[in-house]
Design a protein around this motif. Structure first.
Motif, short mmCIF file in Angstrom:
data_model
loop_
_atom_site.label_atom_id
_atom_site.label_comp_id
_atom_site.label_asym_id
_atom_site.label_seq_id
_atom_site.Cartn_x
_atom_site.Cartn_y
_atom_site.Cartn_z
N GLN A 1 47.45 28.20 52.39
CA GLN A 1 48.78 28.75 52.70
C GLN A 1 49.59 27.78 53.55
N ALA A 2 48.91 27.17 54.53
CA ALA A 2 49.63 26.23 55.40
C ALA A 2 50.15 25.05 54.60
N ALA A 3 49.43 24.68 53.54
CA ALA A 3 49.87 23.55 52.71
C ALA A 3 50.99 23.96 51.75
N GLY A 4 51.27 25.26 51.68
CA GLY A 4 52.34 25.73 50.79
C GLY A 4 51.85 26.15 49.41
N LEU A 5 50.54 26.37 49.28
CA LEU A 5 50.01 26.83 47.99
C LEU A 5 50.03 28.35 47.94
N GLN A 6 50.36 28.88 46.77
CA GLN A 6 50.31 30.33 46.58
C GLN A 6 48.84 30.72 46.36
N VAL A 7 48.40 31.81 47.00
CA VAL A 7 46.97 32.15 46.96
C VAL A 7 46.72 33.52 46.33
N LYS A 8 45.77 33.56 45.39
CA LYS A 8 45.24 34.84 44.92
C LYS A 8 43.74 34.83 45.22
N ILE A 9 43.20 36.00 45.52
CA ILE A 9 41.76 36.11 45.79
C ILE A 9 41.10 36.81 44.61
N ASN A 10 39.98 36.25 44.14
CA ASN A 10 39.19 36.88 43.08
C ASN A 10 37.94 37.50 43.68
N MET A 11 37.72 38.77 43.43
CA MET A 11 36.50 39.42 43.91
C MET A 11 35.77 40.05 42.73
N VAL A 12 34.60 39.53 42.39
CA VAL A 12 33.78 40.15 41.36
C VAL A 12 33.11 41.37 41.98
N VAL A 13 33.20 42.50 41.30
CA VAL A 13 32.59 43.72 41.86
C VAL A 13 31.37 44.09 41.03
N LYS A 14 30.24 44.19 41.71
CA LYS A 14 29.00 44.54 41.01
C LYS A 14 28.30 45.66 41.77
N LYS A 15 27.86 46.66 41.03
CA LYS A 15 27.20 47.80 41.66
C LYS A 15 25.95 47.32 42.40
N GLY A 16 25.74 47.84 43.59
CA GLY A 16 24.55 47.47 44.36
C GLY A 16 24.74 46.15 45.10
N MET A 17 25.81 45.43 44.82
CA MET A 17 26.03 44.13 45.48
C MET A 17 27.16 44.25 46.50
N ASN A 18 28.30 44.72 46.06
CA ASN A 18 29.44 44.68 46.98
C ASN A 18 30.48 45.78 46.76
N GLU A 19 30.07 46.91 46.15
CA GLU A 19 31.11 47.93 45.99
C GLU A 19 31.54 48.48 47.34
N SER A 20 30.69 48.29 48.36
CA SER A 20 31.05 48.72 49.71
C SER A 20 32.25 47.93 50.25
#
Ligand code: SAM
Ligand code: SF4
Ligand code: SF4
Length: 339
Positions: free
Chosen positions: A158-177
């Protein structure tokens, strides 16, 4: 190079996007992508001489652009582990017809590299982050890395002026919390969070439909706490369904290649780090273009070969999955082809 008429595949889909994997190595070992039990100390990655050189990648991209490709995404492995990546980006950006270049990265090397990438002409990055709580993230990335280096990467971009999107893979038992904590963290920021359904790519991640948290489940969960409404598509064939927070807190996206496949609008071709072309993320076989360009194929012959390859294409793996038509054939690895 002259502009040829757009090529169409067997289902009339045009070719618009080129995804380039520049390296098969990675500094993380995400359990669903490069499990450390398989990608261990003695795993043999591609030797340097097998990787496409920058001038070879640029030549291919130029040929693709003449066939209608407008967008390029750089990926890996971890693309920022490829030396002098900014130089490749600077070359790709100058190709007539290329309108957009993006990069998918785990973000860890961005504090060192974001500024140079921006100077090279990059405008946006997708940063993968599957959890906001350290304990969960450490388990997922297989290296015990906490979230801070990735968060610093986001800040640096962001500081460099790049537009940022975040990708989150959702897998049961791994990170649905982490669905709600991640949504809360990125709400009211300039960063768009995109949830990705866990896919059956590769052969090593133990994929099972029961481990998929569906797009509907994700939006229901968020909507219950932070009301959202569907937003319109930004462009034809956009893979993420967009939703905006009703209170004006920004937007999220959900990529639902399992429960709501989108092969009908798939305009993507993928180039591996060692010069194989794949017309589908779930392909078993690639088309070896490196041997052709190292055997001095002319520009016309190259464009003709690429055009014919796309013309033969009849892939629709995700649609077939929904139609339950699949056999258990071997597939390429995500860490090799880059998503
Ligand atoms: N290392 C970089 C990164 O992690 O962003 C680029 C390569 S990585 C293979 C590209 C994207 O694919 C990441 O966002 C990753 O989470 C996603 N991915 C890997 N395996 C996946 C799977 N089985 N299902 C869905 N997405 C997956
Ligand atoms: Fe590496 Fe990206 Fe795969 Fe994680 S998802 S192991 S960061 S290539
Ligand atoms: Fe495209 Fe293959 Fe994915 Fe369908 S399954 S959207 S054809 S990459």
């Amino acid at each position: 190079m002259q502009q040829n008429s757009p090529v169409k595949d067997q289902f009339g889909r045009v070719l618009k996007d080129l995804r380039i994997s520049v390296i098969d190595k990675c500094n993380l070992r995400c359990t669903y992508c490069m499990p450390k039990e398989i990608f261990g100390e003695d795993y043999v990655f591609l030797p340097e001489e097998e990787l496409l050189r920058f001038e070879e990648i640029t030549r291919l991209a130029r040929s693709f652009a003449s066939l209608g490709v407008e967008k390029i995404r750089i990926t890996g492995g971890e693309p920022l582990m490829r030396r002098d990546l900014d130089q490749l980006i600077a070359e790709l950006i100058n190709i007539p017809g290329i309108k957009d270049i993006a990069l998918t990265t785990n973000g860890i090397l961005l504090p060192k590299k974001a500024k140079k990438l921006k100077e090279a002409g990059l405008k946006r990055v997708n940063i993968s982050l599957d959890a906001i709580e350290d304990d969960v993230f450490k388990q997922i990335n297989g290296k015990g890395v906490v979230t801070l280096p990735v968060l610093k990467g986001i800040q640096a971009a962001q500081a460099a002026g790049l537009q940022v999107k975040i990708n989150m893979v959702v897998k049961k038992g791994m990170n649905e919390s982490q669905i709600l904590p991640m949504a809360r963290h990125f709400k009211n920021t300039d960063v768009i969070l995109r949830f990705i359904e866990f896919m059956d790519v590769g052969n090593h991640n133990g994929w099972d439909l029961n481990n998929v948290i569906s797009k509907q489940q994700i939006i229901d969960r968020i909507n219950a706490e932070m009301p959202i409404e569907a937003a319109e598509e930004n462009y034809y064939g956009e893979v993420a369904s967009r939703y905006r927070y009703k209170d004006g807190g920004g937007e999220i996206g959900v990529i639902s290649s399992v429960t709501d496949s989108f092969c009908g609008t798939c305009t993507r071709i993928r180039l591996s780090a060692d010069g194989k072309l794949y017309t589908c993320l779930f392909a078993s076989e690639g088309f070896d273009i490196r041997s052709k360009i190292r055997n001095h194929i002319s520009d016309e012959e190259l464009t003709d070969a690429l055009s014919k390859l796309w013309g033969r294409r009849n892939d629709r793996y995700s649609d077939e999955r929904s139609e339950k038509k699949h056999n258990n054939r071997r597939k390429i690895e995500m860490s090799y082809i880059g998503g």
